[in-house]
Each structure stands twice: as structure tokens, then as C-alpha cells.
Design a protein around this motif. Structure first.
Motif, PDB file in Angstrom:
ATOM      1  N   VAL A   1    -102.796  -2.394 -10.636  1.00 52.13           N
ATOM      2  CA  VAL A   1    -102.214  -2.070  -9.336  1.00 52.13           C
ATOM      3  C   VAL A   1    -102.959  -0.906  -8.686  1.00 52.13           C
ATOM      4  O   VAL A   1    -103.228  -0.919  -7.474  1.00 52.13           O
ATOM      5  N   THR A   2    -103.330   0.103  -9.475  1.00 49.81           N
ATOM      6  CA  THR A   2    -104.112   1.214  -8.923  1.00 49.81           C
ATOM      7  C   THR A   2    -105.440   0.718  -8.381  1.00 49.81           C
ATOM      8  O   THR A   2    -105.865   1.091  -7.274  1.00 49.81           O
ATOM      9  N   GLY A   3    -106.105  -0.142  -9.133  1.00 51.93           N
ATOM     10  CA  GLY A   3    -107.376  -0.685  -8.675  1.00 51.93           C
ATOM     11  C   GLY A   3    -107.244  -1.475  -7.390  1.00 51.93           C
ATOM     12  O   GLY A   3    -108.072  -1.351  -6.478  1.00 51.93           O
ATOM     13  N   VAL A   4    -106.194  -2.285  -7.278  1.00 53.06           N
ATOM     14  CA  VAL A   4    -106.008  -3.108  -6.084  1.00 53.06           C
ATOM     15  C   VAL A   4    -105.731  -2.240  -4.864  1.00 53.06           C
ATOM     16  O   VAL A   4    -106.310  -2.447  -3.782  1.00 53.06           O
ATOM     17  N   PHE A   5    -104.856  -1.230  -5.001  1.00 57.91           N
ATOM     18  CA  PHE A   5    -104.538  -0.374  -3.861  1.00 57.91           C
ATOM     19  C   PHE A   5    -105.766   0.393  -3.379  1.00 57.91           C
ATOM     20  O   PHE A   5    -106.016   0.485  -2.163  1.00 57.91           O
ATOM     21  N   ILE A   6    -106.528   0.947  -4.307  1.00 59.94           N
ATOM     22  CA  ILE A   6    -107.689   1.761  -3.917  1.00 59.94           C
ATOM     23  C   ILE A   6    -108.801   0.872  -3.371  1.00 59.94           C
ATOM     24  O   ILE A   6    -109.472   1.232  -2.389  1.00 59.94           O
ATOM     25  N   TRP A   7    -108.998  -0.301  -3.958  1.00 54.70           N
ATOM     26  CA  TRP A   7    -110.010  -1.214  -3.429  1.00 54.70           C
ATOM     27  C   TRP A   7    -109.628  -1.685  -2.027  1.00 54.70           C
ATOM     28  O   TRP A   7    -110.481  -1.773  -1.136  1.00 54.70           O
ATOM     29  N   THR A   8    -108.357  -1.986  -1.812  1.00 51.37           N
ATOM     30  CA  THR A   8    -107.905  -2.447  -0.498  1.00 51.37           C
ATOM     31  C   THR A   8    -108.193  -1.407   0.578  1.00 51.37           C
ATOM     32  O   THR A   8    -108.536  -1.756   1.719  1.00 51.37           O
ATOM     33  N   PHE A   9    -108.075  -0.142   0.231  1.00 45.96           N
ATOM     34  CA  PHE A   9    -108.381   0.936   1.180  1.00 45.96           C
ATOM     35  C   PHE A   9    -109.827   0.838   1.658  1.00 45.96           C
ATOM     36  O   PHE A   9    -110.109   0.901   2.861  1.00 45.96           O
ATOM     37  N   THR A  10    -110.756   0.669   0.732  1.00 50.18           N
ATOM     38  CA  THR A  10    -112.170   0.567   1.111  1.00 50.18           C
ATOM     39  C   THR A  10    -112.456  -0.725   1.858  1.00 50.18           C
ATOM     40  O   THR A  10    -113.108  -0.714   2.915  1.00 50.18           O
ATOM     41  N   ALA A  11    -111.973  -1.850   1.340  1.00 47.71           N
ATOM     42  CA  ALA A  11    -112.266  -3.144   1.964  1.00 47.71           C
ATOM     43  C   ALA A  11    -111.691  -3.224   3.374  1.00 47.71           C
ATOM     44  O   ALA A  11    -112.359  -3.711   4.304  1.00 47.71           O
ATOM     45  N   SER A  12    -110.470  -2.734   3.566  1.00 50.10           N
ATOM     46  CA  SER A  12    -109.852  -2.787   4.892  1.00 50.10           C
ATOM     47  C   SER A  12    -110.574  -1.882   5.891  1.00 50.10           C
ATOM     48  O   SER A  12    -110.720  -2.230   7.065  1.00 50.10           O
ATOM     49  N   SER A  13    -111.047  -0.722   5.432  1.00 52.32           N
ATOM     50  CA  SER A  13    -111.775   0.190   6.318  1.00 52.32           C
ATOM     51  C   SER A  13    -113.078  -0.443   6.788  1.00 52.32           C
ATOM     52  O   SER A  13    -113.432  -0.342   7.974  1.00 52.32           O
ATOM     53  N   ILE A  14    -113.789  -1.098   5.885  1.00 48.74           N
ATOM     54  CA  ILE A  14    -115.064  -1.722   6.250  1.00 48.74           C
ATOM     55  C   ILE A  14    -114.827  -2.912   7.171  1.00 48.74           C
ATOM     56  O   ILE A  14    -115.547  -3.106   8.166  1.00 48.74           O
ATOM     57  N   THR A  15    -113.817  -3.725   6.861  1.00 52.31           N
ATOM     58  CA  THR A  15    -113.508  -4.870   7.712  1.00 52.31           C
ATOM     59  C   THR A  15    -113.125  -4.414   9.120  1.00 52.31           C
ATOM     60  O   THR A  15    -113.562  -5.001  10.115  1.00 52.31           O
ATOM     61  N   ALA A  16    -112.315  -3.366   9.211  1.00 47.86           N
ATOM     62  CA  ALA A  16    -111.936  -2.845  10.521  1.00 47.86           C
ATOM     63  C   ALA A  16    -113.150  -2.305  11.266  1.00 47.86           C
ATOM     64  O   ALA A  16    -113.255  -2.436  12.493  1.00 47.86           O
ATOM     65  N   GLY A  17    -114.092  -1.694  10.534  1.00 43.45           N
ATOM     66  CA  GLY A  17    -115.284  -1.154  11.165  1.00 43.45           C
ATOM     67  C   GLY A  17    -116.130  -2.210  11.846  1.00 43.45           C
ATOM     68  O   GLY A  17    -116.735  -1.952  12.896  1.00 43.45           O
ATOM     69  N   THR A  18    -116.177  -3.413  11.278  1.00 41.42           N
ATOM     70  CA  THR A  18    -116.974  -4.475  11.902  1.00 41.42           C
ATOM     71  C   THR A  18    -116.422  -4.880  13.262  1.00 41.42           C
ATOM     72  O   THR A  18    -117.149  -5.461  14.080  1.00 41.42           O
ATOM     73  N   ARG A  19    -115.156  -4.584  13.529  1.00 41.27           N
ATOM     74  CA  ARG A  19    -114.544  -4.946  14.811  1.00 41.27           C
ATOM     75  C   ARG A  19    -114.356  -3.737  15.728  1.00 41.27           C
ATOM     76  O   ARG A  19    -113.758  -3.871  16.799  1.00 41.27           O
ATOM     77  N   ALA A  20    -114.840  -2.576  15.315  1.00 44.62           N
ATOM     78  CA  ALA A  20    -114.576  -1.354  16.076  1.00 44.62           C
ATOM     79  C   ALA A  20    -115.151  -1.424  17.489  1.00 44.62           C
ATOM     80  O   ALA A  20    -114.472  -1.053  18.459  1.00 44.62           O
ATOM     81  N   ILE A  21    -116.369  -1.882  17.638  1.00 43.29           N
ATOM     82  CA  ILE A  21    -116.996  -1.981  18.958  1.00 43.29           C
ATOM     83  C   ILE A  21    -116.796  -3.368  19.547  1.00 43.29           C
ATOM     84  O   ILE A  21    -116.342  -3.510  20.685  1.00 43.29           O
ATOM     85  N   SER A  22    -117.125  -4.401  18.773  1.00 42.62           N
ATOM     86  CA  SER A  22    -117.036  -5.766  19.298  1.00 42.62           C
ATOM     87  C   SER A  22    -115.611  -6.158  19.649  1.00 42.62           C
ATOM     88  O   SER A  22    -115.398  -6.984  20.544  1.00 42.62           O
ATOM     89  N   GLY A  23    -114.621  -5.585  18.986  1.00 37.72           N
ATOM     90  CA  GLY A  23    -113.235  -5.906  19.293  1.00 37.72           C
ATOM     91  C   GLY A  23    -112.625  -5.055  20.383  1.00 37.72           C
ATOM     92  O   GLY A  23    -111.472  -5.278  20.765  1.00 37.72           O
ATOM     93  N   ASN A  24    -113.371  -4.079  20.891  1.00 36.29           N
ATOM     94  CA  ASN A  24    -112.874  -3.196  21.955  1.00 36.29           C
ATOM     95  C   ASN A  24    -113.907  -3.079  23.073  1.00 36.29           C
ATOM     96  O   ASN A  24    -114.082  -2.010  23.662  1.00 36.29           O
ATOM     97  N   THR A  25    -114.564  -4.195  23.374  1.00 36.26           N
ATOM     98  CA  THR A  25    -115.634  -4.175  24.374  1.00 36.26           C
ATOM     99  C   THR A  25    -115.122  -3.740  25.744  1.00 36.26           C
ATOM    100  O   THR A  25    -115.792  -2.987  26.461  1.00 36.26           O
ATOM    101  N   GLY A  26    -113.951  -4.219  26.133  1.00 38.87           N
ATOM    102  CA  GLY A  26    -113.406  -3.836  27.435  1.00 38.87           C
ATOM    103  C   GLY A  26    -113.193  -2.343  27.546  1.00 38.87           C
ATOM    104  O   GLY A  26    -113.508  -1.736  28.578  1.00 38.87           O
ATOM    105  N   LEU A  27    -112.670  -1.730  26.492  1.00 41.88           N
ATOM    106  CA  LEU A  27    -112.459  -0.283  26.495  1.00 41.88           C
ATOM    107  C   LEU A  27    -113.785   0.463  26.551  1.00 41.88           C
ATOM    108  O   LEU A  27    -113.929   1.460  27.265  1.00 41.88           O
ATOM    109  N   VAL A  28    -114.774  -0.023  25.799  1.00 42.66           N
ATOM    110  CA  VAL A  28    -116.081   0.630  25.759  1.00 42.66           C
ATOM    111  C   VAL A  28    -116.760   0.571  27.123  1.00 42.66           C
ATOM    112  O   VAL A  28    -117.383   1.545  27.568  1.00 42.66           O
ATOM    113  N   ARG A  29    -116.642  -0.550  27.806  1.00 41.17           N
ATOM    114  CA  ARG A  29    -117.316  -0.710  29.095  1.00 41.17           C
ATOM    115  C   ARG A  29    -116.569  -0.028  30.241  1.00 41.17           C
ATOM    116  O   ARG A  29    -117.182   0.328  31.248  1.00 41.17           O
TER     117      ARG A  29
END
Length: 315
Positions: free
Chosen positions: A117-145
Motif C-alpha cells: 500500500v505504501t508503494g502504491v500511494f507513493i508511486w501514484t503521486f509520481t505517476a499522477s504528477s507526470i500525467t498531469a504535466g503532459t496536459r499542463a499546456i496542451s490542456g489549457n491552450t485557451g488560457l495560455v493564449r
């Protein structure tokens, strides 16, 4: 018959530089005039120091944006924010039956449920942060422009969102540890610096992925496969230490696995929270390795993202 005469052609637009009502300037003089009056190129990249100051000035926006994203994440679900806890718990349950029971990876691993359970929680933190990062600009294009602000605010805010979600779900992790006989002790305080280093590492990688995905959106489709492979190599479901004793992989591969940043941060949290997970199960100089990954990826990712500041939202 009514004679039709062709309409005169529309006059060509007048070049402002050649207008008789405006003085004419040489290119160098025009640049000097703009600088004298404090004019700058629209969307130009500021210096690194100025960029950091701008980010600090947007700190309230970053935290508010992260909190709003976190609140809206499960707004359509009937259970609402409970899914922040249920998602990693359900993942841990599935992994327990597949890997712990069917594949018997729990053999020789004391306190396997807290370990998993410790491994899953800590891994999820890293995986979710990276996945969210891939959408940081492309998913907020209207705000950026539409608005002018330091673009790093977006990947940083999404990394803060994932940290907030982890802190929210740590209550469930601590409850599971208590149920399985892991009681609070002084070493639990080591979880604070371990999570701080992991958060810095996650933010840096998130900014790298934000820049890459802003230029090549297909990276967002490839990321889940990379993360799945990385998870299997990070000892989330099994002990990497057992791979050495059973000679399943060459020693140089095992060294690479032990210095894998995700595995390092998972090991630090297990060492802090689980009695049976001892220092000899971690790679040498583990804190130095964790700090090195955090600084290299945190600072390097920030600089890498800043270098493309003027190109985000264009094209």
C-alpha cells in the motif's frame, strides 16, 4: 440600358512606416525608441531571475488553481472526493491479488500489505504528477493564449494539486498501517523530507513533460505505457532486494533499478513507516541519491521549461 462601370480597385493598405504623418526611422532607431519608452517584444522570455520573481508574484494563483482543479476532479462522481482515497486503495487491492496471491511476490516480504500500500500511494503521486504535466499546456491552450503570465505556473499548479491529493489520502494510508500493526514512531518524521524531495522531483519532470507535450501532443498517448513499465521496475509490488538474492537479473541491472528515482522515494517512505523495512534493504547513500534526483530534475526541468517560454500557445 444602364451602363455599368467597374468599381475602382480598393486602395492598398498604407504602410505605417511610410505614412506622411509619421516620422521615418531606421530599424536601429526604432528599436532604440522602443527601449527608451519601456516597450518590449510581446511574449518575449524574461530573464531567469525575473521569471522566478513573476512566479512568486503568482503564488496565490498557483495554489488557487491547484485547489480548484482538485475540487473539480471528482465533482461529477456521487462519492466525490472519496475517490481520492478509493482509487489508490482499489489499485492496491488488485495488485495484492494478482501479484501477492497469484504470483506470490509476498513470499519473504514481511508486512506485505503495508509494504504494497505504501508503494502504491507513493508511486501514484509520481505517476499522477507526470500525467498531469503532459496536459499542463496542451490542456489549457485557451488560457495560455488569452492571458499573459509565467507559463510554469500551470505545471507547478498541477504538481501542487497532486501533492494536495496525496496529503488528503495519507490519512487512509496511516489507518491501514495502524490496522496491520505499524504504530507511530520517530522514524515517521522522515516521511516529511522524503515527500518534499519527491515533490520537487515530480515538479521538475512534470515541467519537462509539459514542454515536450506542448510541442508533440502524441507524447500524452505514449506516457501511460512508459509509466506502466517504470512502475514494474520500481518495486511497487515486490521487493527489489529479493531480485539480488535470487540472482534473477545481472548486477548492473540491479544497480540501475536501485538508483531508479521512483524506487528510491518508495524505499524512503517504507523505511520511515514500516518497522520491518530496514536500512540494508535500501541502496547506499539513499538520501544523497534522493536529493540528487530532486535537485537535478527540479532545477533542470524548470530551466528547460523556461527556455521555451515564448513558444507556448503558438502555432
Amino acid at each position: 440600358m444602364v451602363s455599368q462601370t467597374a468599381a475602382p480597385p480598393a486602395p492598398a493598405p498604407e504602410d505605417p512606416a511610410s505614412s506622411p504623418f509619421l516620422p521615418s526611422y531606421a530599424p536601429g532607431e526604432l528599436a532604440a525608441l522602443a527601449a527608451r519608452h519601456g516597450l518590449a517584444v510581446s511574449g518575449a522570455r524574461p530573464s531567469l531571475g525575473e521569471y522566478v520573481r513573476q512566479l512568486w508574484g503568482r503564488r496565490h494563483f498557483i495554489t488557487a488553481f491547484a485547489t480548484a482543479k482538485l475540487t473539480a476532479q471528482y465533482s461529477q462522481a456521487k462519492l466525490g472526493q472519496i475517490w481520492q482515497i478509493m482509487t489508490p486503495l482499489l489499485n492496491a487491492t488488485v495488485y495484492y491479488f494478482i501479484f501477492g496471491v497469484l504470483m506470490n511476490t509476498k513470499h519473504g516480504v514481511p508486512d506485505y500489505v503495508p509494504f504494497l500500500v505504501t508503494g502504491v500511494f507513493i508511486w501514484t503521486f509520481t505517476a499522477s504528477s507526470i500525467t498531469a504535466g503532459t496536459r499542463a499546456i496542451s490542456g489549457n491552450t485557451g488560457l495560455v493564449r488569452a492571458l499573459h503570465f509565467p507559463r510554469a505556473s500551470l505545471p507547478i499548479a498541477l504538481a501542487v494539486q497532486q501533492l494536495q491529493q496525496l496529503l488528503f489520502s495519507l490519512g487512509a494510508l496511516f489507518l491501514i498501517l495502524l490496522v496491520f500493526g505499524q504504530y507511530p514512531r520517530p522514524s515517521w518524521l522522515l516521511a516529511v523530507p522524503a515527500l518534499a524531495l519527491q515533490a520537487l522531483f515530480n515538479t521538475g519532470v512534470s515541467m519537462v513533460m509539459a514542454r515536450l507535450a506542448a510541442k508533440t501532443p502524441d507524447i500524452a498517448q505514449l506516457t501511460p505505457f512508459i509509466l506502466r513499465t517504470w512502475m514494474y521496475a520500481s518495486g511497487v509490488m515486490w521487493s527489489l532486494d529479493k531480485l539480488v538474492t535470487e540472482d534473477r537479473v545481472p548486477s548492473f541491472v540491479m544497480t540501475a533499478l536501485e538508483f531508479n528515482p521512483a524506487a528510491v522515494y518508495i524505499d524512503l517512505m517504507r523505511y520511515a513507516l514500516i518497522d520491518s523495512f530496514t536500512r540494508d534493504q535500501m541502496p547506499p547513500h539513499v538520501w544523497a541519491v534522493a536529493a540528487g534526483w530532486a535537485l537535478v530534475c527540479g532545477i533542470g526541468g524548470f530551466v528547460y521549461f523556461w527556455k521555451a517560454e515564448e513558444r507556448y500557445g503558438r502555432g
